[in-house]
Design a protein around this motif. Sequence first.
Motif, short mmCIF file in Angstrom:
data_model
loop_
_atom_site.label_atom_id
_atom_site.label_comp_id
_atom_site.label_asym_id
_atom_site.label_seq_id
_atom_site.Cartn_x
_atom_site.Cartn_y
_atom_site.Cartn_z
N SER A 1 -15.36 -4.28 -10.35
CA SER A 1 -13.86 -4.63 -10.08
C SER A 1 -13.68 -4.56 -8.35
CB SER A 1 -12.84 -3.54 -10.48
OG SER A 1 -13.01 -2.40 -9.94
N TYR A 2 -12.59 -4.88 -7.83
CA TYR A 2 -12.34 -4.93 -6.43
C TYR A 2 -11.06 -3.90 -6.15
CZ TYR A 2 -15.26 -8.85 -6.02
OH TYR A 2 -16.01 -9.68 -6.13
N MET A 3 -10.98 -3.35 -5.13
CA MET A 3 -9.91 -2.50 -4.66
C MET A 3 -9.35 -2.90 -3.24
SD MET A 3 -10.20 1.45 -4.30
CE MET A 3 -11.06 1.73 -2.50
N VAL A 4 -8.15 -3.00 -3.21
CA VAL A 4 -7.43 -3.41 -2.08
C VAL A 4 -6.86 -2.20 -1.59
CG1 VAL A 4 -5.63 -4.85 -0.87
CG2 VAL A 4 -7.16 -5.80 -2.46
N GLU A 5 -7.15 -2.10 -0.12
CA GLU A 5 -6.50 -0.73 0.65
C GLU A 5 -5.42 -1.58 1.97
OE1 GLU A 5 -10.21 2.16 0.46
OE2 GLU A 5 -9.97 1.02 2.38
N LEU A 6 -4.29 -0.85 1.62
CA LEU A 6 -3.27 -1.45 2.78
C LEU A 6 -3.17 -0.07 3.68
CD1 LEU A 6 -0.58 -2.64 0.27
CD2 LEU A 6 -2.31 -3.97 0.92
N SER A 7 -3.07 -0.67 5.05
CA SER A 7 -2.30 0.53 5.87
C SER A 7 -1.26 -0.12 6.64
CB SER A 7 -3.41 0.88 6.60
OG SER A 7 -4.51 0.09 7.03
N LYS A 8 -0.13 0.50 6.62
CA LYS A 8 1.00 -0.20 7.28
C LYS A 8 0.62 0.20 8.79
CE LYS A 8 5.37 0.28 5.44
NZ LYS A 8 6.61 1.02 5.22
N LEU A 9 0.97 -0.75 9.45
CA LEU A 9 0.77 -0.52 10.89
C LEU A 9 2.24 -0.39 11.67
CD1 LEU A 9 -1.54 -3.38 11.93
CD2 LEU A 9 -2.13 -0.96 11.16
N THR A 10 2.20 0.90 12.30
CA THR A 10 3.44 1.19 13.07
C THR A 10 3.18 1.37 14.58
OG1 THR A 10 3.21 3.63 12.64
CG2 THR A 10 4.25 2.42 10.92
N ASP A 11 4.11 1.57 15.37
CA ASP A 11 3.97 1.87 16.54
C ASP A 11 2.89 2.86 16.92
OD1 ASP A 11 5.44 -0.35 17.07
OD2 ASP A 11 7.42 0.82 17.19
N GLU B 1 -0.24 5.12 16.48
CA GLU B 1 -1.47 4.95 16.10
C GLU B 1 -1.87 5.33 14.81
OE1 GLU B 1 -3.91 2.68 17.81
OE2 GLU B 1 -1.92 1.96 18.86
N ASN B 2 -1.75 5.02 13.63
CA ASN B 2 -2.16 5.42 12.53
C ASN B 2 -2.55 4.42 11.64
OD1 ASN B 2 0.32 4.50 11.90
ND2 ASN B 2 1.03 6.20 10.60
N GLY B 3 -2.98 3.25 12.18
CA GLY B 3 -3.47 2.11 11.31
C GLY B 3 -4.49 2.26 10.44
N ASP B 4 -5.19 3.66 10.66
CA ASP B 4 -6.45 4.05 9.58
C ASP B 4 -5.97 4.71 8.39
OD1 ASP B 4 -8.32 2.56 11.06
OD2 ASP B 4 -8.87 4.42 12.10
N VAL B 5 -4.65 5.05 8.63
CA VAL B 5 -4.21 5.59 7.16
C VAL B 5 -4.00 4.70 6.19
CG1 VAL B 5 -2.18 7.17 6.23
CG2 VAL B 5 -3.02 7.36 8.81
N ILE B 6 -4.53 4.86 5.07
CA ILE B 6 -4.49 3.92 3.93
C ILE B 6 -3.05 4.44 3.23
CG2 ILE B 6 -5.43 3.04 1.66
CD1 ILE B 6 -7.17 2.52 4.24
N THR B 7 -1.98 3.63 3.23
CA THR B 7 -0.79 3.65 2.73
C THR B 7 -0.88 3.47 1.31
OG1 THR B 7 0.11 1.84 3.49
CG2 THR B 7 0.66 3.72 4.73
N GLU B 8 -1.63 2.52 0.91
CA GLU B 8 -1.71 2.10 -0.56
C GLU B 8 -2.91 1.52 -1.08
OE1 GLU B 8 1.06 -0.65 -3.58
OE2 GLU B 8 1.63 -0.43 -1.58
N SER C 1 3.81 -4.79 9.40
CA SER C 1 2.49 -5.30 9.57
C SER C 1 1.48 -4.17 9.05
CB SER C 1 2.10 -5.33 11.31
OG SER C 1 2.83 -6.31 11.93
N TYR C 2 0.67 -5.20 8.31
CA TYR C 2 -0.27 -4.35 7.31
C TYR C 2 -1.71 -4.94 7.79
CZ TYR C 2 3.74 -3.58 4.26
OH TYR C 2 4.92 -3.05 3.85
N ARG C 3 -2.47 -3.75 7.70
CA ARG C 3 -3.88 -4.22 7.84
C ARG C 3 -4.35 -4.11 6.24
NH1 ARG C 3 -6.31 -0.45 11.53
NH2 ARG C 3 -6.13 -1.97 13.13
N ILE C 4 -5.21 -5.07 5.87
CA ILE C 4 -5.70 -5.14 4.51
C ILE C 4 -7.28 -5.25 4.38
CG2 ILE C 4 -5.52 -6.60 2.30
CD1 ILE C 4 -2.56 -7.04 3.07
N CYS C 5 -7.72 -4.27 3.61
CA CYS C 5 -9.38 -4.47 3.38
C CYS C 5 -9.43 -4.47 2.10
CB CYS C 5 -9.84 -3.38 4.10
SG CYS C 5 -9.74 -2.98 5.74
N VAL C 6 -10.85 -5.23 1.66
CA VAL C 6 -11.14 -4.99 0.25
C VAL C 6 -12.36 -4.29 0.15
CG1 VAL C 6 -11.56 -6.69 -1.75
CG2 VAL C 6 -9.86 -7.46 0.05
#
Lengths: 292, 786
Positions: B536-546, B548-555, B574-579
């Motif tokens: 299976s696959y897993m998607v990780e989202l991090s919501k980017l805010t002003d 610097e916590n872009g590495d925090v996986i929010t979901e 804005s979201y950073r999305i990884c799979v």
Amino acid sequence: MALKQVSSNKCFEGFQKVFEHDSAELKCKMKFGIYLPPKAETAKCPVLYWLSGLTCTEQNFITKAGFHQAAAEHGLIVVAPDTSPRGCNIEGEDESWDFGTGAGFYVDATEDPWKTNYRMYSYVKDELPKLINANFPTDPERMSVFGHSMGGHGALILALKNPGKYKSVSAFAPICNPIQCQWGKKALGGYLGSDVSKWEAYDATQLVKSYPDSHLDILIDQGKDDQFLSAGQLLPDNFIAACTERKIPVVFRLQQASRFCDPSLLGFCSVIFGVHTWQAVKRVSLNGPRSH
Amino acid sequence: MSSRSGSARDYETRDQSHGRSASPPVPELSETETGGLIFYHMDLYGSKERFDIFPEEPSGQGDRSLGDTRRESTLSSEKVQRSQEAGYDLEKEVAELAKMYGLDEDREKELELLGGHLEAAESRRPRARTEKAGSQVSIHNASKSSSPVKDQSQSTKQQVLPGEASQDEDQSKGRAEDEAESHTWSREGLSSGSILDEWGSQAASEEEEGADVFCSTCKIPIRAFDKLFGEHKDHEVSQLPSAVESEKEEIHKNMCKLEEQIAQMENFASHLEEIFITVEENFGRQEQNFEVHYNDAVQVLAQKYEEQLEALGEEKRQKLEALYGQLVSCGEHLDTCKELTDATQELYLENDKATFMKAAVTMVDRLEEFLKKEVDLELSTLPEFEERVIDFSEVEQLMNSINTIPAPCAPVINPQAPNAATGTSLRVCWGLFSDDTVQCYQLCYKPVSNERRSDEQAEHTLQVKETYCTITNLLPNTQYEFWVSALNASGISPPSERAVYVTAPSPPIIKSKKIRSCENAALVCWESRDINPVDSYMVELSKLTDEENGDVITESIVGIPNCEVLIHLQPTQSYRICVRALNLGGSSERSEPVLIHTTGTYFCLNEDTAHPLLAILDDGFTIACDQLENPECDLPVYDNSFTRCIGILGSLIPFPGKHYWEVEVEEDTEYRIGVAFENTPRHGYLGANNSSWCMRHIITPSRHKYEFLHSGMTPDIRITVPPRRIGILLDYENCRLSLFNADIAQHLYTFNSHFQQYVHPCFALETPGILRIHSGIAIPPWTALP
């Protein structure tokens, strides 16, 4: 400038009222209808002026237009004045349906015997807004105008003669080029005299040619099979051509209707009206169109 | 050791039973038990080893206890002897010195262990060689004399006869043992012990005479008299009752501590229980090991002995034979002498002179001849035997090898643990469930292959010190088979079972050009880099805010079976999305991230649908048509592409709500823009059917003409200012498609339609020209419909 309430009816959570007042401009008692949306109880609302067509009074629009729902939703105060002075006892004012009473043509007459009372342009432009702004919770900076037939003509000239005064303008089957049509020739000749050059100051198609900027977009709905369209009374093509030339943005919609928006036949369709209302809201709720 | 229900009490009873089985019941047993802790300790650690060293047979409980009895009785009798000599006040000494018992016990154990070895060797020997009793003794003595562990107690033990020991059995054995041990201990010169002892007896006697004050220094009640004159003269004292109070308090505190300690000890006891099992197992293994080695040694010894003896016998036989031969020849010589003497004497008796002379000459000749022969009186062989060296080197070697450890057991390889894998590495763990000494492990692995290509799939072997190993440079998402053996100086264990591990997949690649999004959602698709399928696959989202916590996986969205997912998002973020791809081995590294802005609807063009004459420029959002006819007429036409209308579809996210985009056009460009179902006919014109809605601009000789087409129908609408930038608002909720002159916020037209399916943006050029598509922009407020 005392207002006398003639009637008041609850309507879509707001109130449809009719007031009577002594008009300084017209030197007579005038009635106007006003719809106060629910939002008016708590906030200042933009005002939309509706100018009726030939033979109409303030009642036609109130009873037949079915605008209340849209006005209530968008928080618009809608003011519907009468179409001419009443009871001035001027000789010949009631002789024909397209001149005199019920046919003020939204001009300031310069000819006797009309020039004392028939000052509908100034009444709608100045006196009525002052009265409304003084007595109701309005936002004076935000006003729009629209109308039907002769009222459409009135709306167009008011907007074109007063750049920036009205945030939007739209019209149903307006008389677009009165100096070229029978109705216009009769009325303008009667009220302004035989000098055609004076008429041009009240002709939308002529006014467009000297309109300073295009910060106004105009919506016109026209019934396709309108007898007056084919009779050459309305002449929208002339207006559109002038607007195209002057880059005045107009959307002209030729609708599938015989006598579209005939006030006497209850021709108003609320969806169509909704678009016009929205046109007004859009304009009044923004500072203006995108600058470019 | 049959029951192992874990309370300390069990040990006691069990230990008691051990005590009984190990020695005959003695009257003072209960007294022995009162020595609680001390004996507990002894029994826990001591009894088994003491009793079970070198059992004759695995189930030989009787033999063992018999042997123990014998040994213990010799011990006790020895101690009785010694205690008689010493003449101590034994009772007190027992109490004081019991504390030191463990130390003493250990020492004694050691001695016994060494003694036991010899005994075991001794007792096993008769089975090996029963026919030669005499020789057995001599070997016994030889081994004894060569034993380096021989000491006084050992020799003492040897002196005591079994008969004597049995007479002592009915005496108080337990106490005797203690006494003897304490004696041993004091003998070893811990002189402080005797001082303590003296002090102890003194204190006890004082207490009996009625103490009235308490010496805080010595912690004992004393008589007031002692405070004044005794040894407590300079000590701090307090009245006895108050001392009692404070002592009670102290005791209460200590009680609490004790309770804690009880809990601790109970835990410890259950731990000990496990240790018991381990000790048992280890013991069994060691025992077996020893038995094997000692048997070897004994056999070698016996063989050597036999060889030596045979050689000795042979020598003896030769000597005797030689001697006998000499004796025989000596007898023969004697006979000849006698015969000659007799013949000579006969000759003297002859009266006839002539006869005499005749005979005499012959006789003289014979005598002369005889006497000429030398009489050999030398011993042909010496009574001494050859000096023979008794060579113990081989045995010594064997003996030494007893101490070396056995080859280890097979390790147990663990199944793959979660998160033990990366795309290129695996962490393999195993364990050793015996106490074997292991120098290193030999880890082997090879990829699991369905095809039988064992020679190509080379095995890899690694030497590892630890019980884990991280193997690198592996292929992602691939199964590997692992097995492990343990090694030490003695050899290599059998291999463990084979365990299959799988490496994590490679990180997927997000198809960034195919991302579609809108204010409330994004549709992300990706491709796997692995040949083998992943779970299976897993998607990780991090919501980017002003911040610097872009590495925090929010979901995280897990368990995605396909290479595509629709993610619900919040507007204007804005979201950073990884799979990541997942398999049994774990998850892959993150894919390269993509950024998604939920400012507005973002779509891409579906190149597959493009008419052959339509070109998509490098930015991916500008479409151009240079010519309406291709002279070659052989442009490739794909199944999904428009064939008539020079058009293309966008790929809009299938998500309800509102979507807005804009198209920049030249004033004289003739175009069709709008929306269409995905399956809108490719051979028709946009707007000419009921699966597409579009605004069309054409230039007639008189004017710009705008049509708002659906099913080929358009309202009659005139627009005075040709829009340069057309805004398109698709509103699923309100079933509308609205078009605007975006530059002046002018509404142009609204289609009212219940879209039965999700639609896609569509664009077409009717004459050569360019359309610039802008997506991902916020919905302008002036598009709000009534």
